[in-house]
Every structure is written in structure tokens, then in C-alpha cells.
Design a protein around this motif. Structure first.
Motif, short mmCIF file in Angstrom:
data_model
loop_
_atom_site.label_atom_id
_atom_site.label_comp_id
_atom_site.label_asym_id
_atom_site.label_seq_id
_atom_site.Cartn_x
_atom_site.Cartn_y
_atom_site.Cartn_z
N ILE A 1 -46.75 -21.83 18.83
CA ILE A 1 -45.71 -22.03 17.81
C ILE A 1 -45.07 -23.40 17.98
O ILE A 1 -44.89 -24.16 17.02
N LEU A 2 -44.72 -23.76 19.20
CA LEU A 2 -44.04 -25.02 19.46
C LEU A 2 -44.94 -26.22 19.15
O LEU A 2 -44.49 -27.23 18.60
N ALA A 3 -46.22 -26.10 19.47
CA ALA A 3 -47.15 -27.20 19.22
C ALA A 3 -47.32 -27.49 17.74
O ALA A 3 -47.68 -28.62 17.35
N GLN A 4 -47.05 -26.47 16.89
CA GLN A 4 -47.20 -26.65 15.44
C GLN A 4 -45.87 -26.95 14.75
O GLN A 4 -45.78 -26.93 13.53
N GLY A 5 -44.83 -27.19 15.55
CA GLY A 5 -43.55 -27.56 14.98
C GLY A 5 -42.58 -26.43 14.77
O GLY A 5 -41.51 -26.62 14.19
N GLY A 6 -42.94 -25.23 15.23
CA GLY A 6 -42.05 -24.08 15.11
C GLY A 6 -41.03 -24.03 16.23
O GLY A 6 -40.85 -24.99 16.99
N HIS A 7 -40.39 -22.88 16.36
CA HIS A 7 -39.26 -22.78 17.29
C HIS A 7 -39.30 -21.46 18.05
O HIS A 7 -39.85 -20.46 17.58
N VAL A 8 -38.68 -21.46 19.22
CA VAL A 8 -38.45 -20.25 20.02
C VAL A 8 -36.95 -20.14 20.21
O VAL A 8 -36.28 -21.13 20.53
N GLY A 9 -36.41 -18.94 20.01
CA GLY A 9 -34.97 -18.74 20.10
C GLY A 9 -34.55 -18.09 21.40
O GLY A 9 -35.34 -17.42 22.08
#
Length: 411
Positions: free
Chosen positions: A168-176
Motif C-alpha cells: 500500500i505504501l509503495a503505491q502511495g497509500g497510507h497506514v493509520g
């Protein structure tokens, strides 16, 4: 950017058997309060009506909540490979849920394609490996638990979680992060960079109240009771509470009746619940053990006979129970100073604290709580107002949506 908001949950939609379910209901309530003008797509892990985890009453309240979303709601149940029998399961179930949810989202086009995806908790930790890149970039994965917290021996699950978040992070997403404790855990134990984590601390949605009726008190509790509730799992620390209560009885302390709601949704008690029952008999602790989940138990927070609420967890990523007691104007809270609990229960400001997995420390904290006079209880209640304000979930959710999807906020 525009589109719908997609919300993926495993508990709190068809039923509620965990604290995560209560928190997920709060998420839906918070979204409805300020983002009900846009369309939603809700993807719960599907349950069939005869599943022991399906609650018709809870589901009716969920449908009533969603009926108020003016932008419209599409419910698209996710298949986790159990035929709708259970919403959680094992790692294979998590993999199936993540893959199926991504398949459903990837197939959407036009206005139905989400502009924001909130993928909440364990079954969806691996969704990043399956999502189209444009959707992954608009996804926030929100862990409410992790393998390294609750199943440290399960290295395969921990590796799957790390891989999913990294994708997710590598594709520009986020972890909360649902708490400061969870943020530190994700950084220290999973190696996520601080700037990669979005703070989305748990709390209570403004004005959110459940209306389920309280269960009848056992006769022994009519003169006063202490309450401890949570999922029947060793990390909740119920064994430590029983040992603490036995110590207090042995020393001749005058105690209220203990109601221990260590619950599951199964029809028959689990082996762990049988273990707790044996421990109660062997220690001679005078208590009532409730094993079936009942959302009405929370109505006991306001009962005039309630003397204290005890949260003896050994592990707790956040812990909503203290906030629920504060909001209800309930009795003093005793909690272990562990995880997110340490952020809301602080002695002497908002409650009484004990070391985790330490029955002696817990017994001493219970004694302090039970000895508090009426004036002290009122002062304690007054000080919890600030904590509730700091954990207004409607404000938290709105702030995160404003950051990640400003198009979903009214101008």
C-alpha cells in the motif's frame, strides 16, 4: 478527484462481538455525521443469518444508520472463504477477504469507483497486493490489531501484514494508527517510517449511544457490583482479575459482587471460558460469569449499583471501554497501564491504574477505586470531560477525510 467512499469492515456491521466492532460502528457514525452527502460502498465480511456471529438486532441498527446517508449506500459483502459462517478466521480467510474485496473494488468504474478506501483491520491488511494502483493510492489501511500484538508466534501472519502494508505504501497509500501506542508499535516492530503513518486515534463518535436494554442483574449484585467485560481471550487479563479479587477476599476486603462478562458469540462456552469458570471455583471468588455477547452490558455503566469498571488487559492497542464509561458518567475505571489504555486512564486524573499481568498491583488499584467517596467520584467524572473531547471520533475522522479526500467534505 471525486467518487464514493468505500468502507471495509469485518465486525460491527452484521453483528458485534469485539471492541473492534464497537469502534467500526463509531467509524460509520462519524462518517455519516459529516460525509453522508456523498455516496458510500460498504464492504463487510459477509455473514449468513444463521451464523452465530450474526445479530439481527445489531444489523437492523446498522441499516437504520446507513438509511440516513443521503448520498446513497451500496452494501457489497466480501467472501472470506467460510461461506458466511465467521468474519475472522485464520490467515487463509484474511487472504481470501483481501483478494475478494480488491476484486470488487477494481471492477468499479465511473462515479462508483472509490475516491477513498478505508480498509479497516486484519482481514484487509493484505489488500494492497491486489488493488489497482490508482485505488491503492487512495487507500488507508487501519489496523486495530496485529499478529505481533495478539499472536506473536504467528510469523506467517506478521509477514503477510508487513507485505500488505508495504505494498500500500509503495503505491502511495497510507497506514493509520489508532493510538500513540499503535504508532510506536508499527514503527518499532514492523519497521514503518514515521512519515508513512497517518494518525487516526480511536474514540467515540459525537452523540453516539447504543440503546440495547441492560441484562438483568444477578441477585447477588443488587447491593452493588464491579463489572469487567471484553472478549474471552487470555490477553484481556481476566485471569489476573480473578487472582486480584481472590487476594482481596482473602484479606477480608468488603467487595461488591463481581460480574465478569468474558464473552464470545458461540452458543456454548469455549474452553477458555470453562477455564475461567474453574478458576473462579478454585479461588472461591464470588462472581457471576457471563459468556454470551450482549451489547446491553454497556448499559450497566450507568447503573446506580455500579461501583467500578475494571479493564485488566495485558495487551490493548486502544481500548474503548474507559471512554464509554466516561461518556456514560459511570463509576471509577480501573485499567492496566498498557497500550492505548495508558493514554486515557491516568491516575489520579481519570481513573486508577495497575501494572499489566500483576494481580497484586491490580488488587491495590481496585481497593483505591472502591474507597473513593462520592465527592471524589464527581471530581473524577468532571476531569474525564477533557479526555472525551480529545477523543471525539467524529472530529478525528473528519480531519483524516479532509486530508485524504477533501472532495468528500462540504464546502
Amino acid at each position: 478527484m471525486s467518487g464514493c467512499i468505500a468502507v471495509l469492515v469485518h465486525d460491527g456491521f452484521y453483528g458485534c462481538g469485539t471492541g473492534a466492532g464497537v469502534a467500526n460502528r463509531g467509524l460509520l457514525q462519524a462518517l455519516a455525521a459529516h460525509h453522508g452527502h456523498v455516496s458510500w460502498r460498504v464492504l463487510p465480511v459477509g455473514l449468513v443469518p444463521d451464523s452465530p456471529e450474526f445479530s439481527a438486532a445489531w444489523h437492523d441498527r446498522t441499516r437504520h444508520l446507513l438509511a440516513g446517508v443521503g448520498g446513497g449506500v451500496v452494501v457489497d459483502p466480501v467472501d472470506n472463504g467460510t461461506g458466511g459462517r465467521t468474519r475472522f478466521g485464520d490467515l487463509d480467510c484474511f487472504r481470501a477477504a483481501s483478494a475478494d474485496a480488491a476484486r470488487r473494488l477494481n471492477a468499479l468504474r465511473g462515479p462508483a469507483r472509490p475516491g477513498l478506501v478505508l480498509a479497516v483491520d486484519t482481514p484487509f491488511h493484505g489488500i494492497g497486493a491486489h488493488l489497482d494502483e490508482d485505488l491503492a493510492a487512495r487507500t488507508l489501511v487501519l489496523p486495530r490489531s496485529t499478529a505481533l500484538l495478539h499472536e506473536p508466534h504467528n510469523t506467517a501472519r506478521a509477514a503477510w501484514e508487513h507485505q500488505g502494508w508495504s505494498s500500500i505504501l509503495a503505491q502511495g497509500g497510507h497506514v493509520g494508527a489508532i493510538s500513540a501506542h499503535m504508532r510506536l508499535h508499527l514503527e518499532a516492530d514492523y519497521g514503518l517510517a514515521p512519515q508513512e503513518i497517518v494518525d487516526m486515534p480511536d474514540g467515540l463518535a459525537s452523540g453516539a449511544r447504543e440503546s440495547a436494554p441492560a441484562p438483568a442483574l444477578p441477585a447477588a449484585a443488587q447491593g452493588g457490583f464491579a463489572l469487567s467485560l471484553g472478549r474471552a481471550a487470555p490477553y484481556k487479563g481476566f485471569e489476573d482479575l480473578i487472582e486480584a479479587w481472590a487476594l482481596l477476599q482473602h484479606h477480608g476486603e468488603r467487595l461488591p459482587h463481581l460480574i465478569l462478562a468474558a464473552v464470545t458469540e458461540t452458543a456454548e462456552p469455549t474452553p477458555y471460558q470453562h477455564h475461567l469458570a474453574r478458576q473462579l471455583r478454585q479461588t472461591g471468588v464470588e462472581a457471576t460469569l457471563w459468556t454470551g455477547f450482549d451489547p446491553g452490558v454497556r448499559a450497566l455503566f450507568t447503573h446506580v449499583r455500579a461501583r467500578t469498571v475494571v479493564v485488566p488487559s495485558r495487551v490493548e492497542p486502544f481500548g474503548l471501554i474507559p471512554l464509554e464509561v466516561f461518556a456514560a458518567g459511570g463509576p471509577p475505571v480501573v485499567a492496566t497501564a498498557v497500550g492505548g489504555l495508558a493514554e486515557t486512564v491516568q491516575e489520579p486524573r481519570t481513573g486508577f491504574t495497575a501494572a499489566p499481568a500483576d494481580p497484586v498491583s491490580l488488587a491495590n488499584a481496585i481497593t483505591r477505586a472502591l474507597s473513593l467517596n462520592p465527592a471524589g467520584r464527581e471530581q473524577l467524572r468532571a476531569r474525564t470531560a477533557q479526555v472525551l473531547q480529545e477523543h471525539d471520533y467524529t472530529h478525528t475522522v473528519t480531519s483524516v477525510v479532509q486530508r485524504l479526500a477533501p472532495w468528500a467534505c462540504r464546502s
